[in-house]
Motif scaffolding. Structure first.
Motif, PDB file in Angstrom:
ATOM      1  N   VAL A 126       3.764   5.940  -5.461  1.00 54.92           N
ATOM      2  CA  VAL A 126       3.691   6.085  -6.925  1.00 54.92           C
ATOM      3  C   VAL A 126       2.565   7.022  -7.326  1.00 54.92           C
ATOM      4  CG1 VAL A 126       3.253   4.844  -9.076  1.00 54.92           C
ATOM      5  CG2 VAL A 126       4.755   3.839  -7.344  1.00 54.92           C
ATOM      6  N   SER A 127       1.435   6.890  -6.677  1.00 50.03           N
ATOM      7  CA  SER A 127       0.268   7.700  -7.064  1.00 50.03           C
ATOM      8  C   SER A 127       0.463   9.181  -6.745  1.00 50.03           C
ATOM      9  CB  SER A 127      -0.984   7.180  -6.361  1.00 50.03           C
ATOM     10  OG  SER A 127      -0.856   7.330  -4.953  1.00 50.03           O
ATOM     11  N   THR A 128       1.262   9.473  -5.695  1.00 49.82           N
ATOM     12  CA  THR A 128       1.481  10.882  -5.320  1.00 49.82           C
ATOM     13  C   THR A 128       2.786  11.429  -5.868  1.00 49.82           C
ATOM     14  OG1 THR A 128       2.557  10.217  -3.250  1.00 49.82           O
ATOM     15  CG2 THR A 128       0.156  10.589  -3.201  1.00 49.82           C
ATOM     16  N   GLY A 129       3.515  10.633  -6.617  1.00 53.01           N
ATOM     17  CA  GLY A 129       4.776  11.097  -7.154  1.00 53.01           C
ATOM     18  C   GLY A 129       5.834  11.307  -6.087  1.00 53.01           C
ATOM     19  N   GLY A 130       5.740  10.596  -4.989  1.00 55.04           N
ATOM     20  CA  GLY A 130       6.728  10.704  -3.916  1.00 55.04           C
ATOM     21  C   GLY A 130       6.427  11.783  -2.914  1.00 55.04           C
ATOM     22  N   ARG A 131       5.305  12.489  -3.067  1.00 58.00           N
ATOM     23  CA  ARG A 131       4.955  13.556  -2.128  1.00 58.00           C
ATOM     24  C   ARG A 131       4.093  12.962  -1.009  1.00 58.00           C
ATOM     25  NH1 ARG A 131       4.390  15.810  -7.194  1.00 58.00           N
ATOM     26  NH2 ARG A 131       2.149  15.374  -7.198  1.00 58.00           N
ATOM     27  N   LEU A 132       4.770  12.535   0.076  1.00 61.10           N
ATOM     28  CA  LEU A 132       4.081  11.885   1.184  1.00 61.10           C
ATOM     29  C   LEU A 132       3.933  12.850   2.354  1.00 61.10           C
ATOM     30  CD1 LEU A 132       5.961   8.429   1.224  1.00 61.10           C
ATOM     31  CD2 LEU A 132       3.797   8.990   0.103  1.00 61.10           C
ATOM     32  N   THR A 133       2.915  12.634   3.114  1.00 59.69           N
ATOM     33  CA  THR A 133       2.713  13.414   4.337  1.00 59.69           C
ATOM     34  C   THR A 133       3.679  12.918   5.409  1.00 59.69           C
ATOM     35  OG1 THR A 133       1.072  11.891   5.216  1.00 59.69           O
ATOM     36  CG2 THR A 133       0.272  13.623   3.732  1.00 59.69           C
TER      37      THR A 133
ATOM     38  N   PRO B 142       0.818  -1.234   0.000  1.00 57.56           N
ATOM     39  CA  PRO B 142       0.000   0.000   0.000  1.00 57.56           C
ATOM     40  C   PRO B 142       0.841   1.269   0.000  1.00 57.56           C
ATOM     41  CG  PRO B 142      -0.838  -1.609   1.580  1.00 57.56           C
ATOM     42  CD  PRO B 142       0.480  -2.132   1.111  1.00 57.56           C
ATOM     43  N   LEU B 143       1.976   1.257   0.750  1.00 54.66           N
ATOM     44  CA  LEU B 143       2.824   2.445   0.778  1.00 54.66           C
ATOM     45  C   LEU B 143       3.452   2.710  -0.575  1.00 54.66           C
ATOM     46  CD1 LEU B 143       4.547   1.972   4.247  1.00 54.66           C
ATOM     47  CD2 LEU B 143       2.880   3.738   3.615  1.00 54.66           C
ATOM     48  N   LEU B 144       3.894   1.656  -1.245  1.00 55.67           N
ATOM     49  CA  LEU B 144       4.474   1.830  -2.570  1.00 55.67           C
ATOM     50  C   LEU B 144       3.436   2.363  -3.553  1.00 55.67           C
ATOM     51  CD1 LEU B 144       6.683  -1.392  -2.819  1.00 55.67           C
ATOM     52  CD2 LEU B 144       7.458   0.961  -2.500  1.00 55.67           C
ATOM     53  N   THR B 145       2.234   1.836  -3.448  1.00 52.25           N
ATOM     54  CA  THR B 145       1.151   2.313  -4.323  1.00 52.25           C
ATOM     55  C   THR B 145       0.881   3.790  -4.071  1.00 52.25           C
ATOM     56  OG1 THR B 145       0.169   0.100  -4.329  1.00 52.25           O
ATOM     57  CG2 THR B 145      -1.242   1.932  -5.000  1.00 52.25           C
ATOM     58  N   ARG B 146       0.846   4.145  -2.785  1.00 53.50           N
ATOM     59  CA  ARG B 146       0.603   5.556  -2.444  1.00 53.50           C
ATOM     60  C   ARG B 146       1.757   6.444  -2.922  1.00 53.50           C
ATOM     61  NH1 ARG B 146      -2.627   9.757  -1.809  1.00 53.50           N
ATOM     62  NH2 ARG B 146      -1.896  11.209  -0.186  1.00 53.50           N
TER      63      ARG B 146
END
Length: 358
Positions: free
Chosen positions: A233-240, A227-231
């Motif tokens: 990729v979907s955000t382009g590496g911009r994580l909270t 799930p983290l990898l999917t997130r």
């Protein structure tokens, strides 16, 4: 019929044949076609020969092999083959090789020493020495054969001895020695093949176990990091910040599962995650110090480890298994240095978890 029953049946048949054959050879000595000069001497020789021969056939030790018996290492000894005769029975067989030919020859007159009832001892003593050879006393068997050859040549002449059965007796002893050697060699080869098969099966089982463990680890990694990898990729590496924390925790869990799986249970995992959430660095490493430990002991070690982590306040924790015979796990904690103190002075936690019951 089971294999053990077949083995017992074959053994019984062989013993029965040996018993009947030696009894037949001895019975020839009582089939007198001429007057015997001293029948009591002939009968005494028979009474010495038969018990000795049957003792050599049927004697069995209390154990498969004596402690100081070199044949103990033979894979065909004991229940899987003929056991070795004790020295006293072997010496009794040698006494037969000396006494029986002399007693028979002295019990009859010179002119009938080549009659069948006076030459039975050529086959009889030859059969006895063959049994001694089969019972793993080759030196005694060849000594008795040499004595038989010398005495028979003395009492009836070398040519008569050779013509009337001495050659056959020698051949029996030779064949017995070759058969015993061949059986031992075949049994050793069979044992080696069985050991190779056992090792191969153990290796294959270990490979299957490792494959299963790797498959489980991959599945766990996908469940944790997927799930983290999917997130990511979907955000382009911009994580909270929370997602970055979850990623760091997931990475730590994966490292723990790969480097120290035997150190982990639910309580240990929970304490390690608590420490990482507050910013501590936790490194786990199992270098084989827990191999061979039963699950009950592992549970005790993990419980003590969880208790140690529960009270830890260090910034960096190192958890390693120990090759020491007493210590199972070592936990070292370090914190940031102040006032120029060295890293050696920064150790604020040192705990050795002993093997249970040691």
């Amino acid at each position: 019929m089971a294999a053990g029953d077949r083995m017992i049946s074959v053994r019984s048949i062989l013993l029965g044949l040996a018993f009947a054959f030696t009894a037949y050879l001895a019975a020839r000595g009582l089939w007198w076609t001429e007057d015997v000069q001293n029948p009591s001497l002939v009968i005494a020789a028979l009474l010495l020969y038969l018990p000795t021969t049957w003792l050599c056939i049927f004697w069995e030790p209390r154990l498969a092999a004596d402690d100081d018996d070199p044949v103990e290492s033979s894979v065909t000894a004991g229940v899987r083959g003929p056991t070795r005769l004790p020295v006293w029975i072997s010496l009794l067989a040698i006494a037969n090789a000396v006494v029986v030919p002399a007693a028979i020859s002295m019990g009859v007159t010179d002119d009938i020493r080549t009659e069948p009832f006076a030459t039975w001892y050529l086959g009889g003593i030859g059969a006895l020495m063959t049994i001694v050879m089969a019972r793993r006393r080759p030196l005694f068997a060849w000594l008795g054969t040499v004595i038989l050859a010398a005495l028979s040549a003395l009492w009836m002449g070398p040519l008569n001895a050779l013509a009337l059965g001495l050659v056959g007796s020698v051949v029996w002893v030779v064949v017995a020695q070759l058969l015993i050697r061949g059986l031992d060699r075949a049994a050793r080869d069979t044992a080696q093949l069985a050991e190779l098969q056992r090792v191969s099966s153990a290796w294959q089982a270990s490979q299957l176990t490792r494959q299963r463990e790797r498959r489980i680890q991959v599945q766990r990694a996908l469940a944790i990091a997927g799930p983290l990898l999917t997130r990511t990729v979907s955000t382009g590496g911009r994580l909270t910040p929370e997602e970055r924390l979850q990623a760091r925790l997931a990475e730590g869990r994966l490292r723990d599962d790969m480097r120290g799986p035997r150190l982990l249970d639910d309580d240990v995992r929970a304490e390690v995650e608590r420490l990482r959430r507050r910013g501590a660095s936790v490194t786990m490493l199992d270098e084989g110090g827990l191999d061979g430990i039963d699950e009950r002991s592992l549970a005790i070690i993990r419980s003590e480890l969880a208790e140690t982590l529960r009270s830890a306040t260090s910034d960096r924790l190192y958890i390693r298994t120990s090759p020491h015979t007493r210590v199972a796990v070592t936990v070292v904690g370090r914190s940031g240095t102040e006032n120029g103190l060295s890293d050696e002075d920064a150790v604020d936690l040192w705990r050795e978890i002993d093997h249970p019951g040691r």
